[in-house]
Enzyme design. Structure first.
Site, PDB file in Angstrom:
ATOM      1  N   ASP A 100       0.862  -1.171   0.000  1.00 52.05           N
ATOM      2  CA  ASP A 100       0.000   0.000   0.000  1.00 52.05           C
ATOM      3  C   ASP A 100       0.902   1.226   0.000  1.00 52.05           C
ATOM      4  OD1 ASP A 100      -2.402   1.564   0.562  1.00 52.05           O
ATOM      5  OD2 ASP A 100      -3.187  -0.279   1.445  1.00 52.05           O
ATOM      6  N   ASP A 202      -3.190   4.613  -2.277  1.00 60.10           N
ATOM      7  CA  ASP A 202      -4.301   5.100  -1.464  1.00 60.10           C
ATOM      8  C   ASP A 202      -4.871   6.402  -2.044  1.00 60.10           C
ATOM      9  OD1 ASP A 202      -5.629   4.633   1.220  1.00 60.10           O
ATOM     10  OD2 ASP A 202      -4.947   6.691   1.534  1.00 60.10           O
ATOM     11  N   GLU A 265      -6.567   3.324  -5.773  1.00 56.26           N
ATOM     12  CA  GLU A 265      -7.838   3.356  -5.048  1.00 56.26           C
ATOM     13  C   GLU A 265      -8.579   4.617  -5.463  1.00 56.26           C
ATOM     14  OE1 GLU A 265      -9.835   3.603  -0.602  1.00 56.26           O
ATOM     15  OE2 GLU A 265      -8.126   4.834  -1.135  1.00 56.26           O
ATOM     16  N   HIS A 326     -11.282  -3.253   3.276  1.00 48.05           N
ATOM     17  CA  HIS A 326     -11.238  -2.929   4.702  1.00 48.05           C
ATOM     18  C   HIS A 326     -12.018  -1.666   5.060  1.00 48.05           C
ATOM     19  CE1 HIS A 326      -8.355  -0.453   2.710  1.00 48.05           C
ATOM     20  NE2 HIS A 326      -8.233   0.291   3.786  1.00 48.05           N
ATOM     21  N   ASP A 327     -12.692  -1.070   4.085  1.00 48.74           N
ATOM     22  CA  ASP A 327     -13.462   0.146   4.337  1.00 48.74           C
ATOM     23  C   ASP A 327     -14.965  -0.042   4.166  1.00 48.74           C
ATOM     24  OD1 ASP A 327     -11.170   1.729   4.748  1.00 48.74           O
ATOM     25  OD2 ASP A 327     -10.940   2.063   2.593  1.00 48.74           O
TER      26      ASP A 327
HETATM   27  C1  NOJ Z   1      -8.335   5.004   2.183  1.00 50.76           C
HETATM   28  C2  NOJ Z   1      -8.091   3.806   3.032  1.00 50.76           C
HETATM   29  O1  NOJ Z   1      -8.552   2.666   2.350  1.00 50.76           O
HETATM   30  C3  NOJ Z   1      -8.792   4.028   4.352  1.00 50.76           C
HETATM   31  O2  NOJ Z   1      -8.754   2.886   5.152  1.00 50.76           O
HETATM   32  C4  NOJ Z   1      -8.128   5.202   5.030  1.00 50.76           C
HETATM   33  O3  NOJ Z   1      -8.783   5.490   6.233  1.00 50.76           O
HETATM   34  C5  NOJ Z   1      -8.159   6.428   4.127  1.00 50.76           C
HETATM   35  N1  NOJ Z   1      -7.707   6.125   2.818  1.00 50.76           N
HETATM   36  C6  NOJ Z   1      -7.279   7.506   4.670  1.00 50.76           C
HETATM   37  O4  NOJ Z   1      -5.952   7.123   4.503  1.00 50.76           O
END
Ligand code: NOJ
Length: 529
Positions: A100, A202, A265, A326-327
């Site tokens: 990442d 990210d 992402e 994970h989000d």
């Molecule tokens: C995206 C990530 O997937 C998430 O988990 C994170 O909180 C935010 N970016 C901020 O870095």
């Protein structure tokens, strides 16, 4: 099945959330040694690459997405030597390793930010986004933080505000500054030289902000109950045209090395998302396509989404699909356990690189977290509106022991109450389990170039039955998915052999006539002449 394609086209990616995969030292948090111990599982599952959410030194305010040193490993996860051992062991097993990269923001504890905030004339001042307020107590503009409140934080020492798209402890870097770009390119090279096979970048669409910092317009569709960030349309704070040059530069760094992949992402609708492939495909190899995560689970909506995405792709761009991360809420809880099997078949039969999220292959649910165990800072900032992400980050369920074989100590998040029944060990022994289905689907995708590389052709959508075809060098496979609860039959007559049913009980059945599907059944059919 390599033919002339790069590995990430025919490959299957698997996301590991390192805190929750395997703990090797009993502190309740997963680590690199733990991942090494579980590599054989990934091999057995049949995936090609693992992507690790951040493992770098971090105060862990956002669980590693707040980095204080880009070229180290947080002691919680191990050491650089452990990381090297992980890459070597993975490569020995034929598995790629993707890291990442979090270039949009650092931790406020990163030495760059500590310097930057120390004075207005510090050489690193311009590495972050500092501005005067618009008047007494008023931030420079109306931009909102994704995690709640203004995205501007006033800093007493120099009397200016700094910008943070996420937590106030995650200041955004200024990507208009060439030194920032150079520094991050060197970070990339550091890991690429160590053997990593690519990066998942990210919040790629956040990297550049409007140079005039214009106010974001109000969102006319905002409704009470939605998260406060959605009050405004992030028109000037995200997805700016200049971002594509930044991505193209990252790609150049990736291309200095053989066979590496750049993944972005990006949460944007398909027509905007595909711009991240870059002009003449000089951008990200795979701008993550998250549409399946939020599309209503019905055949019409899913068909429309696939067709829309396929149509939006630039010529020669390679698609990709993601079902969980994970989000976001886990698929098994979003669509239910039965439809999660249909979703698995969809993910692994669509055209485009699939990304699996750890635990989805054993049907792990969104775990309900008791209020006193909440860890996610987003949930803590905005309690009770459902933004919490802990429920999809719970420890991997390996076996029926009290902590699921994840850790000898108390895990950082609780395990699902059903983990004694739903775990890798139990599902390995059950020929029709979710895990067995995933393994069969992955196997099929690996052995059938139609699935891994073939063209996509929609066939029909009637009621809840979605039918499509995959074709490669004259060979065809038909996929029929029943997204509904009632049994259905195809309108057309078919002649073929069932390769796989999501119920795993019809292999080798021959079909001659209308294909009948049970509630929540998916079928891969090999047509017979
Ligand atoms: C995206 C990530 O997937 C998430 O988990 C994170 O909180 C935010 N970016 C901020 O870095």
């Amino acid at each position: 099945m390599r033919e002339n394609f790069p590995w990430w086209r025919s490959g299957i990616l698997y996301q590991i959330y390192p805190r929750s995969f395997q703990d090797s030292n009993g502190d309740g948090v997963g680590d690199l040694r733990g991942i090494i111990a579980r590599l054989s599982y990934l091999r057995e599952l049949g995936v090609d690459a693992l992507w690790l959410s951040p493992i770098f030194p971090s105060p862990m305010e956002d669980f590693g997405y707040d980095i204080s040193d880009y070229t180290g490993v947080d002691p919680l996860f191990g050491t650089l030597a452990d990381f090297d051992a992980l890459v070597a062991a993975a490569h020995d097993l034929g598995l790629k390793v993707i890291l990442d990269l979090v270039p949009n923001h650092t931790s406020d504890q990163h030495p760059w930010f500590i310097e930057s905030r120390s004075s207005k004339d510090n050489p690193k001042r311009d590495w972050y986004i500092w501005r005067d307020g618009r008047g007494e107590g008023a931030p420079p503009n109306n931009w909102l933080s994704e995690f709640g409140g203004s995205s501007w934080e006033f800093d007493e020492r120099t009397g200016q505000y700094y910008y943070h798209a996420f937590l106030r402890t995650q200041p955004d870097l200024n990507w208009r500054n060439p030194d920032v770009r150079r520094a991050m390119h060197d970070v990339m090279r550091f890991w690429l030289r160590r053997g990593v096979d690519g990066f998942r970048v990210d919040v790629m669409w956040h990297l550049i902000k409007d140079d005039l910092l214009r106010d974001n317009p109000p969102n006319p569709d905002f409704a009470p109950g939605r998260q406060p960030y959605e009050r405004l349309i992030p028109l000037y704070s995200t997805d700016r045209p200049e971002v594509h040059a930044v991505v193209a530069e990252m790609r150049e760094v990736i291309d200095e090395f053989d066979d590496r992949v750049l993944i972005g992402e990006i949460y944007l609708p398909p027509e905007k998302l595909v711009a991240y492939y870059g002009r003449d495909l000089t951008g990200a190899h795979l701008p993550f396509n998250f549409a399946l995560i939020s599309t209503p689970w019905n055949a019409q909506a899913v068909a429309k989404l696939i067709d829309g995405y396929e149509a939006a792709l630039p010529p020669a761009a390679w698609p990709n699909w993601v079902l969980g991360n994970h989000d976001r809420q886990r698929i098994a809880s979003r669509v239910g356990h039965d439809q999660a099997r249909v979703a698995a078949m969809l993910l692994l039969t669509l055209r485009g690189t699939p990304t699996l999220y750890y635990g989805d292959e054993i049907g792990m649910p969104q775990v309900k977290i008791p209020p006193d165990r909440v860890r996610d800072p987003w949930e803590k900032n905005l309690p009770g509106i459902g933004v919490g992400r802990d429920g999809c980050r719970t420890p991997m369920q390996w076996d029926s022991t009290p902590h699921g074989g994840f850790s000898a100590g108390e895990p950082w998040l609780p395990l699902d109450k059903n983990s004694a029944r739903e775990n890798v060990t139990a599902e390995r022994q059950d020929a029709t389990s979710m895990l067995s289905l995933y393994r069969a689907l992955i196997d099929l995708r690996r052995t059938k170039p139609e699935l891994a590389l073939g063209a996509y052709r929609p066939v029909s959508v009637t009621n809840e039955l979605l039918v499509f075809e995959r074709e490669h060098q004259g060979q065809r496979l038909l996929v029929a998915l029943n997204l509904g609860a009632a049994s259905v039959a195809t309108a057309i007559r078919l002649r073929g052999r069932v390769l796989l049913s999501t119920f795993m009980d019809r292999q080798a059945e021959t079909v001659d006539g209308r294909l009948e599907l049970r509630s929540a059944e998916g079928i891969v059919l090999e047509p017979l002449a």
